[in-house]
Design a protein around this motif. Structure first.
Motif, mmCIF file in Angstrom:
data_model
loop_
_atom_site.group_PDB
_atom_site.id
_atom_site.type_symbol
_atom_site.label_atom_id
_atom_site.label_comp_id
_atom_site.label_asym_id
_atom_site.label_seq_id
_atom_site.Cartn_x
_atom_site.Cartn_y
_atom_site.Cartn_z
ATOM 1 N N VAL A 1 0.814 -1.211 0.000
ATOM 2 C CA VAL A 1 0.000 0.000 0.000
ATOM 3 C C VAL A 1 0.854 1.270 0.000
ATOM 4 O O VAL A 1 0.612 2.194 -0.764
ATOM 5 C CB VAL A 1 -0.936 0.024 1.243
ATOM 6 N N GLY A 2 1.853 1.302 0.861
ATOM 7 C CA GLY A 2 2.609 2.525 1.116
ATOM 8 C C GLY A 2 3.364 3.075 -0.071
ATOM 9 O O GLY A 2 3.337 4.287 -0.322
ATOM 10 N N THR A 3 4.035 2.224 -0.828
ATOM 11 C CA THR A 3 4.845 2.741 -1.939
ATOM 12 C C THR A 3 3.979 3.400 -3.004
ATOM 13 O O THR A 3 4.390 4.389 -3.606
ATOM 14 C CB THR A 3 5.720 1.637 -2.565
ATOM 15 N N ALA A 4 2.782 2.905 -3.229
ATOM 16 C CA ALA A 4 1.884 3.531 -4.218
ATOM 17 C C ALA A 4 1.496 4.940 -3.769
ATOM 18 O O ALA A 4 1.431 5.862 -4.586
ATOM 19 C CB ALA A 4 0.637 2.677 -4.417
ATOM 20 N N ILE A 5 1.260 5.109 -2.484
ATOM 21 C CA ILE A 5 0.921 6.441 -1.958
ATOM 22 C C ILE A 5 2.112 7.378 -2.091
ATOM 23 O O ILE A 5 1.980 8.525 -2.532
ATOM 24 C CB ILE A 5 0.464 6.340 -0.489
ATOM 25 N N LEU A 6 3.299 6.888 -1.738
ATOM 26 C CA LEU A 6 4.503 7.704 -1.866
ATOM 27 C C LEU A 6 4.745 8.081 -3.328
ATOM 28 O O LEU A 6 5.054 9.241 -3.642
ATOM 29 C CB LEU A 6 5.710 6.957 -1.297
ATOM 30 N N ASP A 7 4.606 7.127 -4.228
ATOM 31 C CA ASP A 7 4.826 7.388 -5.648
ATOM 32 C C ASP A 7 3.811 8.398 -6.192
ATOM 33 O O ASP A 7 4.166 9.261 -6.997
ATOM 34 C CB ASP A 7 4.759 6.094 -6.457
ATOM 35 N N LYS A 8 2.576 8.306 -5.755
ATOM 36 C CA LYS A 8 1.536 9.242 -6.188
ATOM 37 C C LYS A 8 1.939 10.682 -5.884
ATOM 38 O O LYS A 8 1.663 11.595 -6.658
ATOM 39 C CB LYS A 8 0.215 8.907 -5.496
#
Length: 134
Positions: free
Chosen positions: A54-61
């Motif tokens: 979950v976290g990396t997608a939020i960071l990448d966004k």
């Protein structure tokens, strides 16, 4: 009282950080991207599944990059996702092999893995042995 102390401490940190960042002589030859004056270091521990699920997608966004201190046993379970995390520009750093930490955790005391009971030689070996997993 505790809340007030926390607010005062946070205010002191912000003031200290702001005055430190203005002293450009400390950063000769370096400029933050986009004319920014400060940066925040974001790190995550243990390669928890939620970080890569979950976290990396939020960071990448939000175009934010982080450092992940990973434990081999968690990376193995999501290896492809961790490889994609590195490809997207995040940093992976080694944790220890045994995940030794404070004896505040009863399960570590039962396994004789509390930091308070280790020697420097044992800790050095544990840190260096993580290279077997890379």
């Amino acid at each position: 009282m505790l809340k007030q102390l926390s607010i005062i401490t946070m205010a002191a940190l912000f003031v200290s950080n702001a005055s430190f960042a203005k002293d450009s002589s400390l950063y000769l030859g370096f400029q933050y991207p986009g004319k920014a004056h400060n940066a925040i270091s974001i790190t995550f521990d243990d390669a928890r599944h939620s970080q890569v699920d979950v976290g990396t997608a939020i960071l990448d966004k939000h175009q934010v990059k982080a450092t992940f201190y990973v434990s081999p046993f968690n990376v193995k379970e999501r290896l492809t996702k961790w490889q994609d995390t590195v490809k997207s520009g995040h940093e992976i750093a080694n944790h220890t092999s045994s995940h030794v930490c404070t004896g505040n955790f009863e399960w570590l005391r039962k396994q004789n893995l509390s930091l308070e009971e280790t020697t420097l030689a044992w800790l050095e070996n544990d840190i260096l042995s993580v290279h077997k997993h890379t």
